[in-house]
Motif scaffolding. Structure first.
Motif, PDB file in Angstrom:
ATOM      1  N   LYS A  80      11.354  -2.863  -7.453  1.00 27.61           N
ATOM      2  CA  LYS A  80      10.304  -2.246  -8.263  1.00 27.61           C
ATOM      3  C   LYS A  80       8.942  -2.383  -7.591  1.00 27.61           C
ATOM      4  O   LYS A  80       8.119  -1.462  -7.622  1.00 27.61           O
ATOM      5  N   ALA A  81       8.708  -3.540  -6.959  1.00 30.69           N
ATOM      6  CA  ALA A  81       7.426  -3.774  -6.276  1.00 30.69           C
ATOM      7  C   ALA A  81       7.243  -2.808  -5.107  1.00 30.69           C
ATOM      8  O   ALA A  81       6.141  -2.331  -4.852  1.00 30.69           O
ATOM      9  N   MET A  82       8.335  -2.506  -4.397  1.00 32.52           N
ATOM     10  CA  MET A  82       8.239  -1.591  -3.265  1.00 32.52           C
ATOM     11  C   MET A  82       8.108  -0.138  -3.720  1.00 32.52           C
ATOM     12  O   MET A  82       7.740   0.725  -2.936  1.00 32.52           O
ATOM     13  N   ILE A  83       8.371   0.124  -4.991  1.00 32.13           N
ATOM     14  CA  ILE A  83       8.170   1.464  -5.544  1.00 32.13           C
ATOM     15  C   ILE A  83       6.758   1.629  -6.083  1.00 32.13           C
ATOM     16  O   ILE A  83       6.075   2.618  -5.819  1.00 32.13           O
ATOM     17  N   THR A  84       6.290   0.632  -6.829  1.00 31.59           N
ATOM     18  CA  THR A  84       4.981   0.720  -7.489  1.00 31.59           C
ATOM     19  C   THR A  84       3.854   0.086  -6.680  1.00 31.59           C
ATOM     20  O   THR A  84       2.692   0.422  -6.864  1.00 31.59           O
ATOM     21  N   GLY A  85       4.191  -0.866  -5.791  1.00 32.91           N
ATOM     22  CA  GLY A  85       3.167  -1.594  -5.036  1.00 32.91           C
ATOM     23  C   GLY A  85       2.775  -2.901  -5.688  1.00 32.91           C
ATOM     24  O   GLY A  85       2.110  -3.732  -5.070  1.00 32.91           O
ATOM     25  N   TRP A  86       3.194  -3.123  -6.941  1.00 29.19           N
ATOM     26  CA  TRP A  86       2.782  -4.316  -7.700  1.00 29.19           C
ATOM     27  C   TRP A  86       3.887  -5.365  -7.689  1.00 29.19           C
ATOM     28  O   TRP A  86       5.006  -5.101  -8.113  1.00 29.19           O
ATOM     29  N   GLU A  87       3.556  -6.564  -7.207  1.00 33.95           N
ATOM     30  CA  GLU A  87       4.506  -7.668  -7.114  1.00 33.95           C
ATOM     31  C   GLU A  87       4.270  -8.645  -8.256  1.00 33.95           C
ATOM     32  O   GLU A  87       3.130  -9.030  -8.545  1.00 33.95           O
ATOM     33  N   GLU A  88       5.347  -9.062  -8.928  1.00 37.53           N
ATOM     34  CA  GLU A  88       5.236 -10.056  -9.990  1.00 37.53           C
ATOM     35  C   GLU A  88       5.088 -11.440  -9.372  1.00 37.53           C
ATOM     36  O   GLU A  88       5.876 -11.843  -8.526  1.00 37.53           O
ATOM     37  N   MET A  89       4.049 -12.172  -9.799  1.00 35.09           N
ATOM     38  CA  MET A  89       3.787 -13.505  -9.274  1.00 35.09           C
ATOM     39  C   MET A  89       3.403 -14.445 -10.407  1.00 35.09           C
ATOM     40  O   MET A  89       2.888 -14.015 -11.441  1.00 35.09           O
ATOM     41  N   SER A  90       3.628 -15.735 -10.179  1.00 38.39           N
ATOM     42  CA  SER A  90       3.213 -16.740 -11.146  1.00 38.39           C
ATOM     43  C   SER A  90       1.719 -17.000 -10.997  1.00 38.39           C
ATOM     44  O   SER A  90       1.098 -16.599 -10.010  1.00 38.39           O
ATOM     45  N   LYS A 124       0.827  -1.203   0.000  1.00 33.95           N
ATOM     46  CA  LYS A 124       0.000   0.000   0.000  1.00 33.95           C
ATOM     47  C   LYS A 124       0.867   1.261   0.000  1.00 33.95           C
ATOM     48  O   LYS A 124       2.069   1.212   0.251  1.00 33.95           O
ATOM     49  N   ILE A 125       0.221   2.406  -0.268  1.00 37.41           N
ATOM     50  CA  ILE A 125       0.941   3.666  -0.440  1.00 37.41           C
ATOM     51  C   ILE A 125       1.753   4.033   0.805  1.00 37.41           C
ATOM     52  O   ILE A 125       2.946   4.324   0.719  1.00 37.41           O
ATOM     53  N   PHE A 126       1.099   4.036   1.985  1.00 37.99           N
ATOM     54  CA  PHE A 126       1.843   4.427   3.196  1.00 37.99           C
ATOM     55  C   PHE A 126       2.952   3.433   3.492  1.00 37.99           C
ATOM     56  O   PHE A 126       4.023   3.818   3.968  1.00 37.99           O
ATOM     57  N   GLU A 127       2.692   2.162   3.221  1.00 32.45           N
ATOM     58  CA  GLU A 127       3.692   1.130   3.454  1.00 32.45           C
ATOM     59  C   GLU A 127       4.957   1.421   2.648  1.00 32.45           C
ATOM     60  O   GLU A 127       6.086   1.291   3.151  1.00 32.45           O
ATOM     61  N   ARG A 128       4.783   1.841   1.397  1.00 32.27           N
ATOM     62  CA  ARG A 128       5.931   2.143   0.536  1.00 32.27           C
ATOM     63  C   ARG A 128       6.615   3.440   0.986  1.00 32.27           C
ATOM     64  O   ARG A 128       7.847   3.520   1.021  1.00 32.27           O
ATOM     65  N   PHE A 129       5.804   4.448   1.334  1.00 34.21           N
ATOM     66  CA  PHE A 129       6.371   5.704   1.822  1.00 34.21           C
ATOM     67  C   PHE A 129       7.190   5.475   3.085  1.00 34.21           C
ATOM     68  O   PHE A 129       8.316   5.968   3.212  1.00 34.21           O
ATOM     69  N   TRP A 130       6.610   4.729   4.018  1.00 31.96           N
ATOM     70  CA  TRP A 130       7.285   4.466   5.294  1.00 31.96           C
ATOM     71  C   TRP A 130       8.595   3.708   5.065  1.00 31.96           C
ATOM     72  O   TRP A 130       9.624   4.017   5.667  1.00 31.96           O
ATOM     73  N   HIS A 131       8.581   2.737   4.169  1.00 33.04           N
ATOM     74  CA  HIS A 131       9.761   1.927   3.887  1.00 33.04           C
ATOM     75  C   HIS A 131      10.905   2.782   3.344  1.00 33.04           C
ATOM     76  O   HIS A 131      12.037   2.732   3.846  1.00 33.04           O
ATOM     77  N   TRP A 132      10.600   3.602   2.327  1.00 31.99           N
ATOM     78  CA  TRP A 132      11.666   4.388   1.700  1.00 31.99           C
ATOM     79  C   TRP A 132      12.109   5.561   2.588  1.00 31.99           C
ATOM     80  O   TRP A 132      13.298   5.916   2.602  1.00 31.99           O
ATOM     81  N   ALA A 133      11.181   6.161   3.330  1.00 33.66           N
ATOM     82  CA  ALA A 133      11.543   7.241   4.252  1.00 33.66           C
ATOM     83  C   ALA A 133      12.440   6.699   5.360  1.00 33.66           C
ATOM     84  O   ALA A 133      13.431   7.338   5.749  1.00 33.66           O
ATOM     85  N   GLN A 134      12.109   5.515   5.861  1.00 37.18           N
ATOM     86  CA  GLN A 134      12.924   4.896   6.904  1.00 37.18           C
ATOM     87  C   GLN A 134      14.321   4.576   6.373  1.00 37.18           C
ATOM     88  O   GLN A 134      15.323   4.837   7.040  1.00 37.18           O
ATOM     89  N   ALA A 135      14.388   4.025   5.164  1.00 38.29           N
ATOM     90  CA  ALA A 135      15.686   3.688   4.572  1.00 38.29           C
ATOM     91  C   ALA A 135      16.544   4.938   4.385  1.00 38.29           C
ATOM     92  O   ALA A 135      17.754   4.934   4.693  1.00 38.29           O
ATOM     93  N   LEU A 136      15.923   6.023   3.897  1.00 35.83           N
ATOM     94  CA  LEU A 136      16.656   7.267   3.673  1.00 35.83           C
ATOM     95  C   LEU A 136      17.174   7.855   4.986  1.00 35.83           C
ATOM     96  O   LEU A 136      18.340   8.273   5.085  1.00 35.83           O
ATOM     97  N   LEU A 137      16.315   7.883   6.011  1.00 34.45           N
ATOM     98  CA  LEU A 137      16.712   8.459   7.293  1.00 34.45           C
ATOM     99  C   LEU A 137      17.809   7.632   7.964  1.00 34.45           C
ATOM    100  O   LEU A 137      18.744   8.185   8.556  1.00 34.45           O
TER     101      LEU A 137
END
Length: 389
Positions: free
Chosen positions: A186-196, A8-21
């Motif tokens: 890419k999945a953590m940027i867009t939210g979409w995970e590639e799956m079989s 989800k959007i906040f999940e991705r924002f939180w992940h990248w903001a945490q990594a940057l900080l």
């Protein structure tokens, strides 16, 4: 391979903001430690202090989000498949062995990830925050912390920094072990995970089973209900190969399970709903909703977001967990529920969408009342404190 919306959007924002900080804190922190000279000592201290406060604010928001959405459950440790996961990372991954666990919306992390992420959240990061603020307020002019020495604090803080550095290096490496080297990033940027196709099928079955189990927990336990839910869950397992949830045998099993079912055509018109669905929307029968557009149960803003997701499902065949949404009932009242959207196929062509809704109105209203109560208590405390002063 197909893509499934999982982050989800906040999940991705939180992940990248945490990594940057964390990256900023490490660079400035190691310079303060005299490991190298890049920004200058004074500038490094200012940047480190600012990033520390920003990180603390992010942690507070992240904790609130994890507990209000139930995402905290993703970190509950388990020993199931733990050894298999460890063996996969050490040996299996280099031999092309299949991944021992599957990533699902209710199970995003493998057993090893759960242990590591939980350790970071309840041990490493809290220790870094506490030891960092001991540094910040040691001999502070106003209400400072009077400690005999910072030697032990310095060792603990530095050790924690090296643990975070080791984690980030390992984390970046493991993101390259997905379906493609950059697919996880890419999945953590867009939210979409590639799956079989098989993984998508397993995820769909897991979503339905979880929905039924949630419904079971919400209803009073009786022998009749237990038999009904057991039959529904059993049906999920047996129907792992179904192409449509509209299979009448499956629908019979979940008809009264507490999970509201709907089927909407490509034109946006309701073709079918079950009893639970129309009761949640406060209709007297399904005949009142069949033939009408799903727009009538949404506000303009909510409809725009839902329409976009429906368009993605119809166009690509991807499965979307839409999360918690607001519904407008027949009498004008407002309710809330979780929503899963899946494509319906006929002769290999998508002819509509279907899914399940689980009511969350009671839980949401209870959380709001608790929040209001807490605000009132805080206000009363401030008034008393003000009078005492």
């Amino acid at each position: 391979m197909k893509k499934v919306y999982i982050y989800k959007i906040f999940e991705r924002f939180w992940h990248w903001a945490q990594a940057l900080l964390i990256l900023i804190l490490m660079i400035s922190g190691f310079e303060i430690h005299s490991s190298f000279n890049l920004l200058g000592y004074g500038t490094a201290v200012k940047i480190h202090d600012f990033a520390a406060w920003a990180f603390l604010v992010l942690i507070i928001f992240a904790i609130f989000w994890h507990f209000t959405t139930g995402e905290w459950k993703q970190y509950i440790p388990t020993t199931k498949y733990l050894k298999a996961q460890f063996d996969y990372y050490v040996v299996g991954i280099f031999r092309g062995a299949p991944h021992p666990t599957k990533k699902l919306v209710y199970n995003k992390f493998n057993p090893l990830q759960r242990l590591i992420y939980l350790g970071l959240k309840v041990l490493v990061i809290p220790i870094q925050v506490i030891s960092g603020f001991l540094y910040l307020y040691f001999h502070y002019p106003i209400k400072g912390l009077e400690l005999q020495s910072l030697d032990l604090v310095a060792v603990i803080h530095t050790f924690g920094a090296f643990l975070l550095l080791a984690f980030m290096i390992a984390h970046v490496y493991l993101t390259t072990t997905g379906y493609k080297p950059m697919s996880a990033i890419k999945a953590m940027i867009t939210g979409w995970e590639e799956m079989s196709e098989e993984e998508i099928k397993e995820r769909l079955v897991s979503d339905i089973e979880t929905s039924i189990l949630k419904s079971r927990a919400q209803l009073k336990s009786t022998e009749d209900y237990n038999e009904l839910f057991d039959a529904a869950i059993s049906s999920v397992g047996k129907k792992a190969g179904i192409t449509s949830l509209a299979d009448p045998r499956f629908k019979d099993a979940i008809e009264n399970s507490g999970a509201g079912y709907f089927f909407i055509g490509k034109d946006g018109i309701y073709n079918d709903v079950n009893e639970t669905w129309y009761k949640l929307y406060k209709y007297d029968s399904k005949d009142e909703i069949i033939g009408k557009h799903y727009r009538l149960s949404r506000t303009e803003e909510d409809f725009a977001e839902l329409e976009a997701h429906v368009g993605i499902v119809l166009k690509t065949g991807q499965i979307i967990n839409h999360g918690e949404v607001k519904r407008i009932c027949k009498d004008g009242s407002i309710g809330y529920h979780t929503l899963t959207i899946s494509p319906v196929y006929k002769e290999d062509k998508i002819v509509g969408i279907e899914g399940f809704i689980i009511d969350t109105t009671g839980q949401l209203l209870a959380e709001r009342e608790l929040l209001k109560k807490q605000i009132r208590i805080d206000e009363e405390f401030k008034k008393r404190k003000s009078k005492e002063d």
